[in-house]
Design an enzyme around this catalytic site. Structure first.
Site, PDB file in Angstrom:
ATOM      1  N   THR A 149      48.168  33.437  70.987  1.00 26.56           N
ATOM      2  CA  THR A 149      46.998  32.892  71.727  1.00 26.56           C
ATOM      3  C   THR A 149      47.622  31.288  72.019  1.00 26.56           C
ATOM      4  O   THR A 149      48.081  30.795  71.094  1.00 26.56           O
ATOM      5  CB  THR A 149      45.804  32.910  71.379  1.00 26.56           C
ATOM      6  OG1 THR A 149      44.964  31.830  71.872  1.00 26.56           O
ATOM      7  CG2 THR A 149      45.884  32.395  69.824  1.00 26.56           C
ATOM      8  N   TYR A 152      39.779  31.152  64.800  1.00 24.43           N
ATOM      9  CA  TYR A 152      40.520  32.091  65.816  1.00 24.43           C
ATOM     10  C   TYR A 152      41.897  31.810  65.732  1.00 24.43           C
ATOM     11  O   TYR A 152      42.634  32.460  65.530  1.00 24.43           O
ATOM     12  CB  TYR A 152      39.828  32.189  67.063  1.00 24.43           C
ATOM     13  CG  TYR A 152      40.498  32.867  67.995  1.00 24.43           C
ATOM     14  CD1 TYR A 152      40.797  34.253  67.742  1.00 24.43           C
ATOM     15  CD2 TYR A 152      41.100  32.109  69.013  1.00 24.43           C
ATOM     16  CE1 TYR A 152      41.618  34.959  69.003  1.00 24.43           C
ATOM     17  CE2 TYR A 152      42.047  32.874  69.934  1.00 24.43           C
ATOM     18  CZ  TYR A 152      42.215  34.289  69.794  1.00 24.43           C
ATOM     19  OH  TYR A 152      42.795  35.150  70.717  1.00 24.43           O
TER      20      TYR A 152
END
Ligand code: UDP
Length: 345
Positions: A134, A158
């Site tokens: 990501t 995250y």
């Protein structure tokens, strides 16, 4: 019976790819692209956020990536030539509230998969690994466009949980010869071009599905978070990439790893974006243009942790993978997302 006749499993084994999280949004599109390229995606998914009906391109193994024995059994049964790993928790805000869950699923889950790959390896050969990473690994970058060598400073669990896996992949490359590619997505958007799969989330937080719900009246309005950013129209800029383009990049990464030789780096990370930024206002205007409907919207303060602009420099992915986005123009993104949204009750 002659041993020349393989069982159905081994007959197809040369084309099987284990896809964790293959019942989810990006994973299911990767399965569609794998199938189109002649592979058989074997989905490994616990269906907590994935959907059985998204598994249309190969078999489903119901299992949890934290369950090492289940992973090993799936690899032994299907003998995949590679693993694509999508299964993860993905809500940034939730990761701040529940970091233990994020490190457990995202980091320890990846460790379990890598361990299963090691324990099922034949003759020391580890099957290659494509990792769903990501742009959150960059945190709040000093500038955009962002290239892969920008500092890695995630600002939430995250992003940390994904970056830790990238570190593992680098170490496993050196120690065990694991070949892997981490694909750092910018803003995934849109739905399949044939309208067969899309985002199933009934409580979305991302801009385009939220705006479509506002337009369709299933939520009162779109709240625009921040209109005082140092951007041309004051709203935040992101790099939206069609999920079908992400999917073909995964197949290209897989094939790059499968034909890798000793001159190929054993691990690399690649940005997946278009290199074009669009603001929240530009996205909203595109949605109104494509649908002919108004998006009811109101202005709100900035959302915590949102950088003004996140745009990829994805020239490395384009060069290494010989890939480029084909469907990431905003019209195609909005048209497919809207068509898909109308199929959801
Ligand atoms: N955004 C917004 N309203 C929403 C959801 C998102 O204004 O209801 C903005 C958000 O602040 C960001 C952009 O849209 O600038 C994209 O947000 P999204 O959550 O889709 O993806 P992110 O870039 O946060 O991963």
């Amino acid at each position: 019976m002659s041993t020349q006749h393989s069982t159905p499993n081994t007959q197809h084994a040369k084309r099987n790819v284990l896809v964790t999280g293959g019942a989810g949004y990006i994973g299911s599109h990767a399965c569609q692209a794998l199938k189109a390229a002649g592979y058989t995606p074997v989905v490994f998914d616990n269906l907590t956020t994935g959907h059985r009906k998204a598994v249309q391109f190969g078999p489903l193994v119901e299992g949890d990536i934290r369950d090492g024995a289940a992973l090993k059994a799936a690899i032994e049964q299907y003998q995949p030539i590679a693993v694509m790993h999508f299964a993860a928790l993905i809500a940034v805000g939730e990761s701040v509230e529940k970091p233990a869950d994020y490190y457990h699923v995202n980091t320890l889950g990846a460790w379990q998969i890598l361990n299963a790959i090691r324990e099922t390896s034949v003759g020391g050969h580890l099957i290659p690994f494509v990792f769903s990473s990501t742009a959150a690994v960059y945190g709040i970058p000093a500038s955009s466009p962002i290239s892969e060598d920008f500092p890695h400073q995630p600002i939430n669990p995250y992003g940390q949980s994904k970056l830790m896996v990238e570190h593992m992949l680098l170490d496993y490359a050196h120690a065990y010869g694991l070949r892997s590619i981490a694909l750092r997505y910018f803003n995934a958007a849109g739905a399949s071009l044939d309208n067969s799969i899309g985002l199933e989330n009934r409580n979305p937080t991302h801009l385009i599905p939220v705006a479509l719900e506002a337009l369709l009246g299933t939520r009162p309005e779109l709240q625009i978070f921040g209109s005082d950013y140092p951007t041309p129209d004051g709203t935040a800029v992101r790099d939206y990439i069609h999920v079908a383009d992400l999917a073909t990049a995964h197949v290209a990464a897989l094939e790059h790893l499968l034909k890798a030789d000793n001159s190929t780096p054993a691990h690399m990370a690649l940005n997946l974006g278009t290199g074009q930024g669009l603001s929240v206002d530009e996205i909203t205007a595109s949605i109104e243009r494509v649908t002919g409907k108004v998006v009811p919207a109101s202005k709100h303060p900035r959302r915590a942790g949102d950088p003004p602009a996140l745009v990829a420099n994805s020239t490395k992915a384009q060069t290494v993978l010989n890939w480029k986005p084909e469907h990431s123009d905003v019209e195609t993104i909005v048209r497919t997302a809207y068509a898909w949204r109308q199929t959801l009750s």
